[in-house]
Design a protein around this motif. Structure first.
Motif, PDB file in Angstrom:
ATOM      1  N   VAL A  44      -4.765   7.814   4.334  1.00 20.92           N
ATOM      2  CA  VAL A  44      -5.148   7.228   3.049  1.00 20.92           C
ATOM      3  C   VAL A  44      -5.225   8.335   2.012  1.00 20.92           C
ATOM      4  N   THR A  45      -4.526   8.176   0.908  1.00 23.97           N
ATOM      5  CA  THR A  45      -4.526   9.183  -0.149  1.00 23.97           C
ATOM      6  C   THR A  45      -5.801   9.046  -0.990  1.00 23.97           C
ATOM      7  N   LEU A  90       0.828  -1.210   0.000  1.00 26.81           N
ATOM      8  CA  LEU A  90       0.000   0.000   0.000  1.00 26.81           C
ATOM      9  C   LEU A  90       0.864   1.262   0.000  1.00 26.81           C
ATOM     10  N   GLN A 145      -5.845   8.482  -4.144  1.00 27.91           N
ATOM     11  CA  GLN A 145      -5.596   7.290  -4.950  1.00 27.91           C
ATOM     12  C   GLN A 145      -5.878   6.025  -4.142  1.00 27.91           C
ATOM     13  N   GLY A 146      -5.530   6.088  -2.854  1.00 32.41           N
ATOM     14  CA  GLY A 146      -5.775   4.951  -1.983  1.00 32.41           C
ATOM     15  C   GLY A 146      -7.250   4.692  -1.747  1.00 32.41           C
ATOM     16  N   ARG A 147      -8.029   5.762  -1.602  1.00 35.72           N
ATOM     17  CA  ARG A 147      -9.477   5.593  -1.420  1.00 35.72           C
ATOM     18  C   ARG A 147     -10.076   4.830  -2.600  1.00 35.72           C
ATOM     19  N   GLU A 148      -9.650   5.216  -3.799  1.00 31.70           N
ATOM     20  CA  GLU A 148     -10.163   4.558  -5.003  1.00 31.70           C
ATOM     21  C   GLU A 148      -9.697   3.103  -5.073  1.00 31.70           C
ATOM     22  N   GLY A 149      -8.400   2.894  -4.749  1.00 33.42           N
ATOM     23  CA  GLY A 149      -7.856   1.544  -4.804  1.00 33.42           C
ATOM     24  C   GLY A 149      -8.475   0.627  -3.769  1.00 33.42           C
ATOM     25  N   ILE A 150      -8.667   1.130  -2.563  1.00 35.59           N
ATOM     26  CA  ILE A 150      -9.265   0.326  -1.498  1.00 35.59           C
ATOM     27  C   ILE A 150     -10.709  -0.038  -1.851  1.00 35.59           C
ATOM     28  N   MET A 185       2.313   1.639  -3.576  1.00 31.27           N
ATOM     29  CA  MET A 185       1.331   2.115  -4.550  1.00 31.27           C
ATOM     30  C   MET A 185       0.810   3.514  -4.233  1.00 31.27           C
ATOM     31  N   ASN A 186       1.362   4.112  -3.159  1.00 33.94           N
ATOM     32  CA  ASN A 186       0.945   5.450  -2.729  1.00 33.94           C
ATOM     33  C   ASN A 186      -0.531   5.484  -2.328  1.00 33.94           C
ATOM     34  N   TRP A 187      -1.023   4.382  -1.804  1.00 35.37           N
ATOM     35  CA  TRP A 187      -2.393   4.357  -1.296  1.00 35.37           C
ATOM     36  C   TRP A 187      -2.451   4.912   0.124  1.00 35.37           C
TER      37      TRP A 187
END
Length: 229
Positions: free
Chosen positions: A212-213, A195, A215-220, A198-200
């Motif tokens: 949580v970035t 995580l 980008q992380g919100r979308e990835g999660i 991936m810069n999440w």
């Protein structure tokens, strides 16, 4: 004379509030200088160095010297596990300022617990993986299912390599703030490392909290089917 381990010595090392603050700061799993730990504990660098020396002798922390600086971290995962257990049965800290209140909220929301995720984020991701059938509760460990094997491979994790590590693979860890379980062990460490890669998630300005970035919100949401706010 008792042949049992010297529990009294260990308790005496943990019984000082400054040492407890230093050990808690080291729960992020990283190396820190005495000056950094002194700031976290609210003591002078000289006092922090004294405490660190005592804890190094008691094998609670390990030190490495690089150039003119000495860096400290927790001695091993077992120390971190014991500290997390003690935190789970300790009374909540008394909040005396707005800054302390904000720091506590950030820690409870998302933090690192030595080398894996904890707080609402760690518990939430673990619950999501259970609900999706990617992991199951075993005897003291989470077990990866066939579907989970495909999921983790898609996430970029090498499960065979993780299983070969000389440590617990999917340890069940009690979260001290949520009072629920989250995933630890080599699998938990690999997830948090991925995580970060991936810069999440990224580390907060100070302490163990993580953020949580976008980008992380979308990835999660996409990978774990978890809405993070």
């Amino acid at each position: 004379m008792s042949a049992n381990p010297n529990l009294a010595e260990l308790v005496s090392l943990l019984g000082d509030s400054s040492r407890a603050a230093i050990l808690t700061s080291l729960m992020d799993g990283r190396f820190h200088t005495a000056s950094e730990l002194a700031l976290a504990a609210g003591v002078t660098p000289q006092t922090a160095s004294f405490h660190l020396g005592k804890m190094a002798s008691g094998m609670l922390v390990a030190a490495e010297k690089h150039g003119r600086h000495r860096y400290y971290k927790l001695a091993n995962e077992e120390i971190a596990r014991a500290l997390e257990t003690l935190l789970s049965i300790s009374r909540p800290a008394e909040i005396r300022s707005l800054r302390q209140s904000e720091q506590m909220k950030a820690l409870c929301k998302a933090r690192t617990c030595y080398d894996h995720l904890a707080g609402k984020l760690g518990v939430g991701l673990t619950r999501a993986m259970l609900e999706q059938g990617w992991i199951e509760e075993g005897d003291g460990e989470y077990v990866v299912t066939t579907a989970g094997g495909r999921f983790f491979a898609d996430l970029g994790l090498d499960l065979p390599a993780l299983r070969k590590e000389r440590r617990s693979f999917g340890r069940i860890c009690l979260d001290w703030s949520e009072r629920q379980h989250h995933l630890a062990g080599s699998l938990g460490q690999a997830i948090v490392a991925r995580l970060f890669d991936m810069n999440w998630i990224e580390r907060a300005a100070s302490g163990r909290a993580v953020v949580v970035t976008e980008q992380g919100r979308e990835g999660i949401k996409r990978y774990f089917h978890l809405e993070w706010k």
